[in-house]
Design an enzyme around this catalytic site. Sequence first.
Site, short mmCIF file in Angstrom:
data_model
loop_
_atom_site.label_atom_id
_atom_site.label_comp_id
_atom_site.label_asym_id
_atom_site.label_seq_id
_atom_site.Cartn_x
_atom_site.Cartn_y
_atom_site.Cartn_z
N LYS A 190 0.81 -1.18 0.19
CA LYS A 190 0.13 0.09 -0.06
C LYS A 190 0.78 1.32 0.04
O LYS A 190 1.51 1.52 0.80
CB LYS A 190 -1.06 0.16 1.17
CG LYS A 190 -1.94 1.37 1.22
CD LYS A 190 -2.46 1.44 2.30
CE LYS A 190 -2.04 2.67 3.21
NZ LYS A 190 -1.63 3.76 2.77
N GLY A 241 7.19 4.49 8.17
CA GLY A 241 6.28 5.64 8.42
C GLY A 241 6.66 6.21 9.78
O GLY A 241 7.79 6.14 10.43
N SER A 242 5.55 6.70 10.58
CA SER A 242 5.91 7.34 11.79
C SER A 242 6.06 6.19 12.97
O SER A 242 5.31 5.08 12.90
CB SER A 242 4.68 8.36 12.23
OG SER A 242 3.28 7.59 12.26
N THR A 243 6.71 6.81 13.91
CA THR A 243 6.83 5.91 15.21
C THR A 243 5.39 5.59 15.91
O THR A 243 5.23 4.51 16.29
CB THR A 243 7.82 6.51 16.13
OG1 THR A 243 8.97 6.51 15.39
CG2 THR A 243 7.91 5.65 17.57
N GLY A 246 3.88 3.13 13.90
CA GLY A 246 4.83 1.72 14.06
C GLY A 246 4.44 1.05 15.43
O GLY A 246 4.29 -0.18 15.40
N GLU A 263 10.69 0.70 10.12
CA GLU A 263 11.47 1.81 9.76
C GLU A 263 10.91 3.04 10.05
O GLU A 263 10.03 3.48 9.54
CB GLU A 263 12.09 1.57 8.22
CG GLU A 263 13.39 2.40 8.06
CD GLU A 263 13.28 3.84 7.61
OE1 GLU A 263 13.27 4.69 8.54
OE2 GLU A 263 13.24 4.20 6.41
N CYS A 297 13.31 10.53 6.98
CA CYS A 297 13.34 10.10 8.05
C CYS A 297 14.76 10.09 8.98
O CYS A 297 14.86 10.22 10.08
CB CYS A 297 13.08 8.54 8.34
SG CYS A 297 13.71 7.55 6.98
N GLU A 392 10.35 15.05 16.18
CA GLU A 392 10.65 14.92 14.37
C GLU A 392 9.84 16.00 13.94
O GLU A 392 8.48 16.01 14.21
CB GLU A 392 10.21 13.57 13.86
CG GLU A 392 10.60 13.34 12.51
CD GLU A 392 10.51 11.94 11.94
OE1 GLU A 392 9.36 11.33 12.41
OE2 GLU A 392 11.12 11.39 11.26
#
Length: 777
Positions: A190, A241-243, A246, A263, A297, A392
């Site tokens: 996706k 993507g974002s933490t 994740g 990641e 990132c 971030e």
Amino acid sequence: MTIKELFDTMEYGPAPESAAEALAWLVDQGDRFGHFIDGAFTAPGDGFDSRNPATGEVLATLTQATQTDVDAAVAAARKAQLKWAALGGAGRARYLYAIARLMQKHSRLFAVLETLDNGKPIRESRDIDIPLAQRHFYYHAGMAQLMESELPDAEPLGVCGQIIPWNFPLLMLAWKVAPALAMGNTVVLKPAEYTSLTALLFADICQQAGLPKGVVNIVTGDGGVGEMIVASDVDKIAFTGSTAVGRRIREATSGRGLELTLELGGKSAYIVFDDADIDSAIEGLVDAIWFNQGQVCCAGSRLLVQEGIADRFHTKLRARMDGLRLGNPLDKCIDVGAVVDPVQLQTIERMVASNTAGQVHRAACTLPENGCYYPPTLITGLSTSDPLMQEEIFGPVLVSTTFRTPAEAVELANNTRYGLAATVWTENVNLALDIAPKLVAGVVWVNATNLFDAAAGFGGVRESGFGREGGWEGLAAYTRPKGKRKALARIEPASGHGAPVDPIDRTAKLYVGGKQARPDGGYSRPVWGKSGLLGHVGLANRKDVRNAVEAASGAAGWARTTGHLRAQILYYIGENLSARAAEFAHRIDSMTGKRSGAKEVEASIQRLFTAAAWADKYDGQVHGVPIRGVALAMKEPVGVIGALCADEAPLLGLVSVMAPAIAMGNRVVLAASEPYPLAATDFYQILDTSDVPAGVVNILTGSHAELAKPLASHLNVDAVWSFSSTDLSAEIEKAASGNLKRTWVNNATSLDWSVDHSKRFLQAATEIKNIWVPYGE
Ligand code: NAI
């Protein structure tokens, strides 16, 4: 304008790239896209617009996938997988190679489409994103070719669900799809909702390459579709993507036996020492934080500059910022393009507006009237606790602070929950190579920044996620060891009654920080064998876990010892165990009621010797990356590893985990076999006489179910493994989501401990850090 004036101003005009071909391709596709499932595009359905962030214009309409679409994609991938794997590495290599060639052939179309869709300067999509994406397919065509000969014990995982972000749409696709396919997996991917177009062009390329249907499936839509993929019947999830997302995926997948790589975000330090080539370091910064508008990132978003040069450095930096050209991303002369979407632009604006500290400098460029633009920004004079030093921003905003000594630079650099990348700038090679290993990061660039290649693994530590993409190390994320797994059989402690075998009270204590320790709760339990009561063991609780982790954290010096020294200590443990082999064998037999003790002790001695042998030989690699320079893939210990040891093999289960882990410089907190704990408590006497420093090995006894959660949720534990006969996989993976620690759980299956799995343990006990060192003038 005269030539003299031109030289004085260095002014130059626009050089726009034509969008005609890319727009024509979109028209060709009808401007409306369905999904790519089972080798064909589905009819477009209800969906959403994909816009050009530089202008706000609608580029195409995409379909929001439904549950039925996701199910169809997963079913197609499942159906295709065995045949795809059966093609063999050489067979798959031909397809990967064909895809690489076709991507190369259509590289300008890809580059322009990427820039239209994402807003990144054409200079970047043309020279970085697209060539690197091709390189991944070429490189992994080679990996497919070599799979049988070089990875004879590896097999594909099956169907991989892959969810990617919008900052490097095609490149992230390549990082995920190429290794998965090379190793014989099929995929359901996706793309991010803002940037799906190059993924759909890639689907077109798969058709042109004649890729068997179902091998690559692409569904479009928002995070809800991502959630459907995560919930579906796949064997692996690979996410970038974002933490925050994740962490949700870690929770959602816990206990389901899925492989997972994450990641995630970063706040990477960019360290400039006072002997650095300042002009080069400033050019490096342009690439570190203004590349892709800072939506990277691993962006060098946290500048740490040595105090003595800070003023001069910031002054030069501001001047350089004022020269940056911002505008139409299709203009080949543009340095900074558009932010991906109004939503992301608002996030950046909100974060910067919320900051009241430091001094803000905005580059002197004029923002276009329309489109999502944000000026390159520098905020100096922040302190480490300021939110913008920690969070971030994912935009073209650099924050900066100063340091005095190299030690302080390391401390500031590591003062973050992330651990993705870092940059070190100095003319002193010794200093650079001293600092690089001390930085908690998956990638370190020396006198360069944002270098990537398919041959060098990329990925982070801490809350930047786990797993590597690229290189040999990246393949582990798409394979598993061959061999059947046995279903787990829970082993209950024996019960009994009657008088103790030995009239003296034998209550074995815990082993924490090199000392015997009474359990905090003050409880113990009897350990029965066939012949009667063998003794008592302490029941550890969460407080004991905390004490053991503290002891392990305090023994960090072990990681800095040499492999040579660790080997000697492991040999010494082996020798000392060997001297007491008969006693240990008897102990094991009396607990288990079997006669396998002698064999188990002998295998344990061998495991110790094997780990000793590897301690100074499990080397890293030097990757041949396409720059004048090298990428040094260094193996580092994971840190503090907590492990629930196998119940069925009271000594061998513990030694097989401990030996490779400490051989690599880790410290361990081991929960001994729950039903048969006395071999472990005898074993710490061996450790005591073998020069193992206090805190390197800590041994707890008690209920695995009780110890699993405090171990897995402890923020100073870096990895948790479970080989317990109680299946605690779900609890562990869920609790581990807090600081995103690595996990290795048995998912209700057991390892055959008579087989030497040392290589797997060595691999799990190490993180690879790639240190890029360019050379030349
Ligand atoms: P995100 O993490 O929400 O999105 C990344 C991908 O995950 C997209 O394909 C999205 O559709 C999908 N997704 C979203 N929610 C999901 C869920 N619950 N389950 C499964 N998949 C899901 O990132 P977003 O919202 O696009 O950006 C937000 C922030 O994340 C950025 O400001 C940036 O700080 C960070 N980010 C970091 C990236 C990195 O490479 N480290 C990449 C993109 C964003």
